[in-house]
Design an enzyme around this catalytic site. Structure first.
Site, mmCIF file in Angstrom:
data_model
loop_
_atom_site.group_PDB
_atom_site.id
_atom_site.type_symbol
_atom_site.label_atom_id
_atom_site.label_comp_id
_atom_site.label_asym_id
_atom_site.label_seq_id
_atom_site.Cartn_x
_atom_site.Cartn_y
_atom_site.Cartn_z
ATOM 1 N N HIS A 1 43.041 45.945 42.532
ATOM 2 C CA HIS A 1 43.105 47.407 42.350
ATOM 3 C C HIS A 1 43.828 48.111 43.493
ATOM 4 C CE1 HIS A 1 40.566 47.259 38.859
ATOM 5 N NE2 HIS A 1 39.523 46.800 39.518
ATOM 6 N N ASP B 1 34.291 38.814 35.554
ATOM 7 C CA ASP B 1 33.449 39.891 35.051
ATOM 8 C C ASP B 1 33.642 40.169 33.557
ATOM 9 O OD1 ASP B 1 35.968 40.739 35.800
ATOM 10 O OD2 ASP B 1 35.273 42.297 37.178
ATOM 11 N N ASP C 1 40.768 39.146 35.188
ATOM 12 C CA ASP C 1 39.614 39.995 35.513
ATOM 13 C C ASP C 1 39.430 41.000 34.364
ATOM 14 O OD1 ASP C 1 38.009 40.972 38.244
ATOM 15 O OD2 ASP C 1 38.435 42.612 36.848
ATOM 16 N N HIS D 1 38.776 44.053 34.441
ATOM 17 C CA HIS D 1 39.388 45.354 34.743
ATOM 18 C C HIS D 1 40.904 45.216 34.847
ATOM 19 C CE1 HIS D 1 35.236 45.480 36.474
ATOM 20 N NE2 HIS D 1 35.232 46.667 35.884
HETATM 21 ZN ZN LIG Z 1 36.867 43.356 37.759
#
Ligand SMILES: [Zn+2]
Length: 344
Positions: free
Chosen positions: A132, A256, A169, A171
Site C-alpha cells: 500500500h 488475508d 493479497d 487488498h
Molecule cells: Zn491485505
C-alpha cells in the site's frame, strides 16, 4: 569440490518482530504475533529445509529507487522521535523504521540471490508489509513498498528488463500499482476484493500512458472463493504474463483472502494458496524466470503460518497445478478486458 546446489532462502530479521502498532492503536491487527507464530511454526519444522537468512537493512539509495528522499526521512524522523500516526491505520514506534529497513532489504537480498543463481526460490517472512505504500506516502500498515523496491533494483542494477509482480493479497496493491503505472517493464497484476480498503483497482484501470495494459486489476466481490481466484489466475493473469515474458517473478503474498481471516470476506482455503503457488511456480519455470515471494497481509496468526508453510512446500516443488475450466462470470468479463491488451 561439488558445485553448490542453489538453496531455497527464507529471509527474516528479529527487527521485524519489534514493530508494534498497538502502542498507538491497541486493537491493531498487524501484531508481532503474526511473525512470532510463523517463525515458531517454521522452527518446529526445521524451516522445511529452507535456509533462514538474516535480511539486511535496505540502504537509503535502495529505498529511493521508488520512494522520495523526503518520505524516507519523514518515516525515520517520526520513529526516532518515538513514533506516532501516519494515517488512520498506519502507526509506528521507535523500532518501526528499523523493521521497515530490514523488510525492504530482505526483498532486495532475495532478488540478488535469485538473479545470481544462488537461490532456487526465495521467501521473505518480513513485516511491515509494503504494497500500500506509495512513492511519497505510507498507508494501510505499509511504510516502504518492499516488492516495488526489489523489482526496481532488479531493473536498474541487476540487468533485468521485465518483472512480473503478482499481488494475491486480498487488498488492492495500490502502492505498487501507482509506482509502476506508467511503466512497460513491470507487469503488475492484482486480484483483490472489492469493495474493500483501499478502494482502488477497478478492472478498467489498466495503467497510464505508455504503461497502459501493464496493470491488470482484477477485483472480485466479497465471498469469492478459490474457484474464482484460481480461474482468474489460470485463464487471465498467467496467459498475459506469459506474453509479457518476464525475467523475474515476484509475488506480493498476502494471506488475508483466507476464509478464516478477520479483515476481509473472501473464502480461500489453504489448498487454494497451494494451487496458486503451483500455477505460478510452473509458469515461472516455463518462462525461465526465478520466483520469489514477499509476505504482505494475513491476520489470523495460525492460518498465516499454515499458509506460508503450504506456499514454501509448493515453491519447493511439492504438489501439482490442477487445471480447471474458467469460472463463467467474472473470468469472461476480465478476459474480455485484459484480452484488449494481451493474447489470452
Ligand atoms: Zn491485505
Amino acid at each position: 569440490m561439488a558445485a553448490a546446489v542453489p538453496a531455497r532462502l527464507y529471509f527474516r530479521h528479529p527487527a521485524c518482530l519489534e514493530h508494534d502498532p498497538r502502542a498507538h492503536s491497541p486493537d491493531h491487527p498487524d501484531t508481532p504475533e503474526r511473525l512470532l507464530s510463523l517463525e515458531q511454526h517454521m522452527r518446529a519444522r526445521a524451516w522445511l529445509g529452507w535456509e533462514p537468512r538474516e535480511a539486511p537493512a535496505a540502504s537509503e539509495a535502495e529505498l529511493e529507487l521508488v520512494h522520495s528522499a523526503r518520505h524516507v526521512r519523514a518515516i525515520a524522523e517520526l520513529c526516532a522521535a518515538g513514533g506516532g500516526e501516519l494515517d488512520a491505520d498506519t502507526f509506528v514506534g521507535e523500532a518501526s523504521f528499523r523493521a521497515a529497513l530490514h523488510a525492504a532489504g530482505g526483498a532486495c537480498a532475495m532478488v540478488r540471490a535469485l538473479l545470481s543463481g544462488e537461490a532456487a526460490a526465495g521467501f521473505c517472512g518480513v513485516r511491515p508489509a509494503g504494497h500500500h505504500a506509495e512513492r511519497d506516502r505510507a498507508m494501510g500498515f505499509c511504510l516502504f513498498d518492499n516488492v516495488a523496491v526489489a523489482a526496481e533494483l532488479a531493473i536498474r542494477e541487476l540487468g533485468v528488463e521485465r518483472v512480473f509482480i503478482l499481488d494475491w493479497d486480498v487488498h488492492h496493491g495500490n502502492g505498487t500499482a501507482e509506482i509502476f503505472r506508467r511503466r512497460r517493464d513491470v507487469l503488475f497484476a492484482s486480484i483483490h476484493q472489492s469493495p474493500l480498503y483501499p478502494g482502488t483497482g477497478p478492472l478498467g484501470d489498466a495503467g497510464s500512458g505508455a504503461g497502459e495494459g501493464f496493470t491488470l486489476n482484477l477485483p472480485v466481490p466479497p465471498g469469492s472463493d478459490g474457484e474464482v481466484w484460481l480461474s482468474l489466475l489460470e485463464h487471465v493473469v498467467l496467459p498475459a504474463a506469459a506474453a509479457f515474458a518476464p525475467q523475474l517473478v515476484l509475488v506480493s503474498a498476502g494471506y488475508d483472502a483466507h476464509l478464516a481471516d478477520p479483515l476481509a470476506g473472501c473464502r480461500l482455503a489453504t489448498e487454494d494458496f497451494v494451487q496458486m503457488t503451483c500455477h505460478v511456480r510452473d509458469a515461472a519455470a516455463s518462462w525461465g524466470a526465478p520466483l520469489g515471494a514477499v509476505l504482505e497481509g494475513g491476520y489470523e496468526p495460525r492460518v498465516l503460518a499454515e499458509c506460508v508453510e503450504a506456499t514454501l512446500l509448493a515453491l519447493g516443488g511439492e504438489g501439482e497445478a490442477l487445471s480447471a475450466a474458467p469460472e463463467a462470470l467474472l473470468t469472461s468479463r476480465a478476459a474480455a478486458h485484459v484480452g484488449h491488451y494481451w493474447p489470452l
